[in-house]
Enzyme design. Structure first.
Site, PDB file in Angstrom:
ATOM      1  N   HIS A 193      44.038  34.836  37.062  1.00  0.00           N
ATOM      2  CA  HIS A 193      43.585  34.945  35.672  1.00  0.00           C
ATOM      3  C   HIS A 193      43.689  36.373  35.150  1.00  0.00           C
ATOM      4  CE1 HIS A 193      42.253  30.846  35.208  1.00  0.00           C
ATOM      5  NE2 HIS A 193      41.546  30.915  36.325  1.00  0.00           N
TER       6      HIS A 193
ATOM      7  N   GLU B  59      36.604  24.912  44.688  1.00  0.00           N
ATOM      8  CA  GLU B  59      36.102  25.041  43.308  1.00  0.00           C
ATOM      9  C   GLU B  59      36.337  23.776  42.487  1.00  0.00           C
ATOM     10  OE1 GLU B  59      37.990  28.471  41.479  1.00  0.00           O
ATOM     11  OE2 GLU B  59      39.912  28.075  42.423  1.00  0.00           O
TER      12      GLU B  59
ATOM     13  N   ASP C 117      35.062  27.352  37.992  1.00  0.00           N
ATOM     14  CA  ASP C 117      35.853  26.120  38.023  1.00  0.00           C
ATOM     15  C   ASP C 117      35.053  24.957  38.587  1.00  0.00           C
ATOM     16  OD1 ASP C 117      38.482  26.462  36.896  1.00  0.00           O
ATOM     17  OD2 ASP C 117      38.814  27.965  38.448  1.00  0.00           O
TER      18      ASP C 117
HETATM   19  C1  3PY Z   1      35.839  30.641  39.542  1.00  0.00           C
HETATM   20  O1  3PY Z   1      34.652  30.949  39.353  1.00  0.00           O
HETATM   21  O2  3PY Z   1      36.345  29.571  39.220  1.00  0.00           O
HETATM   22  C2  3PY Z   1      36.709  31.625  40.152  1.00  0.00           C
HETATM   23  O3  3PY Z   1      37.845  31.329  40.404  1.00  0.00           O
HETATM   24  C3  3PY Z   1      36.187  32.990  40.386  1.00  0.00           C
HETATM   25  O4  3PY Z   1      36.700  33.796  39.371  1.00  0.00           O
HETATM   26 MG    MG Z   2      38.472  29.526  39.668  1.00  0.00          MG
END
Ligand code: 3PY
Ligand code: MG
Length: 246
Positions: free
Chosen positions: A45, A143, A169
């Site tokens: 990102h 995630e 995520d």
């Molecule tokens: C998330 O929190 O989804 C991450 O990938 C950390 O930035």
């Molecule tokens: Mg993430």
């Protein structure tokens, strides 16, 4: 620095990192201080391109770099390690098979499929580079709800040094964004427990020093105490607001 310093930090009660998304090499100089065990360079990102992330690793010097790659692919993982980074963090891993693919992509033959080459490895001398880069630190991110369901199998994959929970995520995947509810912490807890049973260190994304310290206190092996975007955002906002008050 090498990956074994980071493995020791993971086992030894908590690795504290700083996180960089701005794509700024001078910001790395400011933000990768002795307080931190490693710097995480976010290629997923963040605003980094290949040249600036390469330069960031030079600026880090002996401080270990972990590249959060854009995707779980052989080219993305190989290119990140060619910079000289000591570790990779692979997003959105949902199955043991995907975790094994990440490990293979980060590992030279015959155990893996990583291709040898790159400007820094050749400049350093490939024999020397191969020796220091043969066993990089490999973290896989859980995630998504599928990843949570498969956490035990993922954590048990050979070559996975640590699991790292992507809290943002995860909230999206669980359908509890923007209103975080108890399902989120339950999911984190279940990944944490699965890692514990597998004997694999479990890290978690945090955005403040307080949250990072609290997670380490709970037994998490790795957190993020500061990220460049939040630090700047809060610093500028605070200054603007404070100046209005005087
Ligand atoms: C998330 O929190 O989804 C991450 O990938 C950390 O930035
Ligand atoms: Mg993430």
């Amino acid at each position: 620095a090498n990956a074994s310093d980071m493995r020791a930090a993971l086992k030894g009660g908590g690795m504290i990192t700083s996180w960089f998304a701005m794509g700024s090499v001078p910001l790395i100089e400011i933000g990768a201080m002795d307080y931190f065990d490693a710097a995480i360079i976010d290629l997923q990102h963040g605003l980094w391109d290949r040249m600036t992330s390469h330069l960031a690793v030079s600026v880090l010097g002996p401080k270990p770099a972990i590249m959060r790659v854009a995707a779980n692919t052989m080219p993305a993982i190989g290119e990140a390690l060619d910079s000289g980074a000591e570790g990779v963090l692979v997003p959105l891993v949902e199955t043991a098979e995907q975790a094994r693919a990440a490990v293979a992509a980060a590992t030279f033959p015959k155990d893996g499929i990583r291709s040898g080459g790159g400007v820094r490895p050749l400049a350093e001398g490939f024999t020397r580079y191969h020796k220091r880069s043969i066993n990089p630190l490999i973290g896989v991110m859980i995630e998504t709800s599928a990843g949570v369901d498969n956490a035990a199998e993922i954590a048990a994959v050979d070559g996975v040094d640590f699991v790292f929970i992507g809290t943002g995520d995860l909230a999206l995947s669980l359908g509890c964004f923007p209103q975080i509810d108890e399902r989120h912490e339950q999911a984190c807890q279940s990944v944490f427990e699965a890692c514990k049973r597998a004997g694999t260190p479990c890290g978690i994304f945090t955005t403040t020093a307080e949250a990072a310290a609290a997670r380490i206190e709970q037994g998490y092996a790795m957190t993020v105490a500061a990220n460049d975007v939040d630090i700047l955002l809060h610093g500028f906002a605070q200054a603007g607001q404070a100046a209005r008050k005087v």
